[in-house]
Write a protein that holds these residues in place. Structure first.
Motif, PDB file in Angstrom:
ATOM      1  N   ASP A 123      13.925  10.927  60.931  1.00 51.66           N
ATOM      2  CA  ASP A 123      13.741   9.645  61.624  1.00 51.66           C
ATOM      3  C   ASP A 123      12.466   9.630  62.459  1.00 51.66           C
ATOM      4  OD1 ASP A 123      14.451  11.406  63.578  1.00 51.66           O
ATOM      5  OD2 ASP A 123      16.191  10.289  64.312  1.00 51.66           O
ATOM      6  N   GLU A 124      11.517  10.464  62.083  1.00 55.01           N
ATOM      7  CA  GLU A 124      10.221  10.525  62.765  1.00 55.01           C
ATOM      8  C   GLU A 124       9.540   9.154  62.729  1.00 55.01           C
ATOM      9  OE1 GLU A 124       7.147  12.294  64.853  1.00 55.01           O
ATOM     10  OE2 GLU A 124       8.979  13.301  64.203  1.00 55.01           O
ATOM     11  N   PRO A 125       9.068   8.655  63.863  1.00 60.45           N
ATOM     12  CA  PRO A 125       8.298   7.401  63.845  1.00 60.45           C
ATOM     13  C   PRO A 125       7.085   7.526  62.921  1.00 60.45           C
ATOM     14  CG  PRO A 125       8.854   8.021  66.098  1.00 60.45           C
ATOM     15  CD  PRO A 125       9.229   9.187  65.230  1.00 60.45           C
ATOM     16  N   ARG A 126       6.775   6.479  62.207  1.00 63.37           N
ATOM     17  CA  ARG A 126       5.680   6.532  61.239  1.00 63.37           C
ATOM     18  C   ARG A 126       4.314   6.510  61.921  1.00 63.37           C
ATOM     19  NH1 ARG A 126       9.513   8.973  58.962  1.00 63.37           N
ATOM     20  NH2 ARG A 126       9.970   8.391  56.823  1.00 63.37           N
ATOM     21  N   PHE A 127       3.295   6.839  61.149  1.00 56.11           N
ATOM     22  CA  PHE A 127       1.963   7.108  61.695  1.00 56.11           C
ATOM     23  C   PHE A 127       0.942   6.055  61.274  1.00 56.11           C
ATOM     24  CE2 PHE A 127       4.218  11.095  61.555  1.00 56.11           C
ATOM     25  CZ  PHE A 127       3.867  11.720  62.743  1.00 56.11           C
ATOM     26  N   ASP A 128      -0.019   5.816  62.161  1.00 60.02           N
ATOM     27  CA  ASP A 128      -1.145   4.945  61.843  1.00 60.02           C
ATOM     28  C   ASP A 128      -2.117   5.643  60.903  1.00 60.02           C
ATOM     29  OD1 ASP A 128      -0.704   2.633  63.813  1.00 60.02           O
ATOM     30  OD2 ASP A 128      -0.672   4.372  65.149  1.00 60.02           O
ATOM     31  N   VAL A 129      -2.309   6.948  61.119  1.00 62.26           N
ATOM     32  CA  VAL A 129      -3.279   7.727  60.346  1.00 62.26           C
ATOM     33  C   VAL A 129      -2.633   9.026  59.881  1.00 62.26           C
ATOM     34  CG1 VAL A 129      -5.540   8.866  60.359  1.00 62.26           C
ATOM     35  CG2 VAL A 129      -5.187   6.789  61.735  1.00 62.26           C
ATOM     36  N   VAL A 130      -2.847   9.367  58.612  1.00 68.36           N
ATOM     37  CA  VAL A 130      -2.438  10.668  58.083  1.00 68.36           C
ATOM     38  C   VAL A 130      -3.683  11.383  57.580  1.00 68.36           C
ATOM     39  CG1 VAL A 130      -1.184  11.871  56.254  1.00 68.36           C
ATOM     40  CG2 VAL A 130      -0.083   9.979  57.471  1.00 68.36           C
ATOM     41  N   LEU A 131      -3.924  12.567  58.130  1.00 68.25           N
ATOM     42  CA  LEU A 131      -5.009  13.420  57.647  1.00 68.25           C
ATOM     43  C   LEU A 131      -4.408  14.432  56.681  1.00 68.25           C
ATOM     44  CD1 LEU A 131      -7.112  14.150  60.878  1.00 68.25           C
ATOM     45  CD2 LEU A 131      -7.289  12.242  59.259  1.00 68.25           C
ATOM     46  N   ASN A 132      -4.959  14.460  55.501  1.00 65.36           N
ATOM     47  CA  ASN A 132      -4.422  15.272  54.412  1.00 65.36           C
ATOM     48  C   ASN A 132      -5.620  16.004  53.803  1.00 65.36           C
ATOM     49  OD1 ASN A 132      -3.294  16.184  52.025  1.00 65.36           O
ATOM     50  ND2 ASN A 132      -2.807  14.152  51.234  1.00 65.36           N
ATOM     51  N   MET A 133      -6.115  16.992  54.543  1.00 67.22           N
ATOM     52  CA  MET A 133      -7.408  17.600  54.230  1.00 67.22           C
ATOM     53  C   MET A 133      -7.255  18.999  53.625  1.00 67.22           C
ATOM     54  SD  MET A 133      -9.173  15.025  55.409  1.00 67.22           S
ATOM     55  CE  MET A 133     -10.892  15.556  55.552  1.00 67.22           C
ATOM     56  N   GLU A 134      -7.763  19.139  52.393  1.00 67.48           N
ATOM     57  CA  GLU A 134      -7.721  20.426  51.701  1.00 67.48           C
ATOM     58  C   GLU A 134      -6.301  20.979  51.597  1.00 67.48           C
ATOM     59  OE1 GLU A 134     -10.253  20.417  54.485  1.00 67.48           O
ATOM     60  OE2 GLU A 134     -11.388  19.313  53.003  1.00 67.48           O
ATOM     61  N   VAL A 135      -5.355  20.105  51.283  1.00 68.41           N
ATOM     62  CA  VAL A 135      -3.954  20.512  51.121  1.00 68.41           C
ATOM     63  C   VAL A 135      -3.462  20.254  49.702  1.00 68.41           C
ATOM     64  CG1 VAL A 135      -1.571  20.148  51.886  1.00 68.41           C
ATOM     65  CG2 VAL A 135      -3.419  20.101  53.559  1.00 68.41           C
TER      66      VAL A 135
END
Length: 245
Positions: A123-135
């Motif tokens: 139930d984590e509140p959702r995010f404005d920005v997701v960084l998905n770097m070198e994953v």
């Protein structure tokens, strides 16, 4: 809960955890690339959310997730820019390293050992920005992983995703050059077969439910020993921006 975590990939980064903030250690390539990554990330966030980068804490009020945060090389500058940052990593040993460095730097960052899938199912509140770097080049199922990233975003949210292209040049530069010649990374850090072409990544991003809006290359200059953003050269390292409509 289904996971895209590849245990062998996690073990590689567990073994290197203590060296995250050593600029001449095993993560030297990331330290060299970081200014270029940050330039792209900040410009994209500022453009999408109409923020003025000349102002103090321009990202104040934005909730940001840094997936595969490692030692915090991106989480810390994002926090300094005013964002509320959650940094997650599946490699358990990375988290205390990141926590200690943030504490020493006087920064409040919510670091957790978890996965994108587990976070998306909570139930984590959702995010404005997701960084998905070198994953994405390290996970077992890129589409399932990107779908979890999409689920973690608010409507109108932004995902920045970078990875390595798959072609002969990236094999020479990313594997032979970085791991065997320059010895910037331990041998076996990357599996060239898991590299993803820009067209493949755009297709995966679209299948996950996001809309790709930009892609650029990270180009290394061996003369100046610096990276720069390139609009045309996506042949080795590259980055994308996507929106959740």
């Amino acid at each position: 809960m289904t996971t895209t975590v590849d245990a062998a990939e996690i073990a590689k980064f567990e073994a290197m955890a203590a060296e995250w903030w050593d600029t001449n250690g095993k993560f030297k390539p990331l330290h060299m690339l970081n200014p270029c990554r940050l330039d792209y990330i900040t410009q994209q966030i500022a453009m999408e959310f109409d923020r003025d980068l000349t102002q103090p804490e321009p990202f104040k009020g934005l909730r940001l997730l840094d997936i595969g945060c490692g030692g915090g090389l991106l989480s810390e500058p994002m926090t300094r820019l005013g964002a509320t940052v959650v940094g997650v990593d599946a490699a358990e040993r990375n988290i205390p390293v990141a926590q200690l460095h943030a504490e020493q730097s006087g920064l409040e960052i919510d670091y957790r050992c978890t996965t994108a899938e587990d976070l998306a199912a909570s139930d984590e509140p959702r995010f404005d920005v997701v960084l998905n770097m070198e994953v994405v080049e390290h996970v077992a199922d890129p589409l399932a992983y990107l779908t979890a990233c999409q689920q973690l975003m608010k409507s109108g949210g932004l995902m920045i995703c970078s990875t390595l292209n798959r072609n002969p040049k990236s094999f020479v530069m990313g594997i032979i050059g970085a791991e065997y010649v320059m010895r910037w990374l331990p041998k076996g850090t990357h599996d060239w077969r898991k590299f993803i072409t820009p067209d493949e990544l755009f297709q995966l991003i679209e299948q996950s439910g996001l809309t790709p809006v930009d892609r650029k290359g990270f180009q290394f200059n061996p003369v100046t020993w610096k990276w720069r953003i390139s609009a045309k050269d996506l042949s080795v390292n590259y980055v994308t921006a996507s929106i959740k409509r």
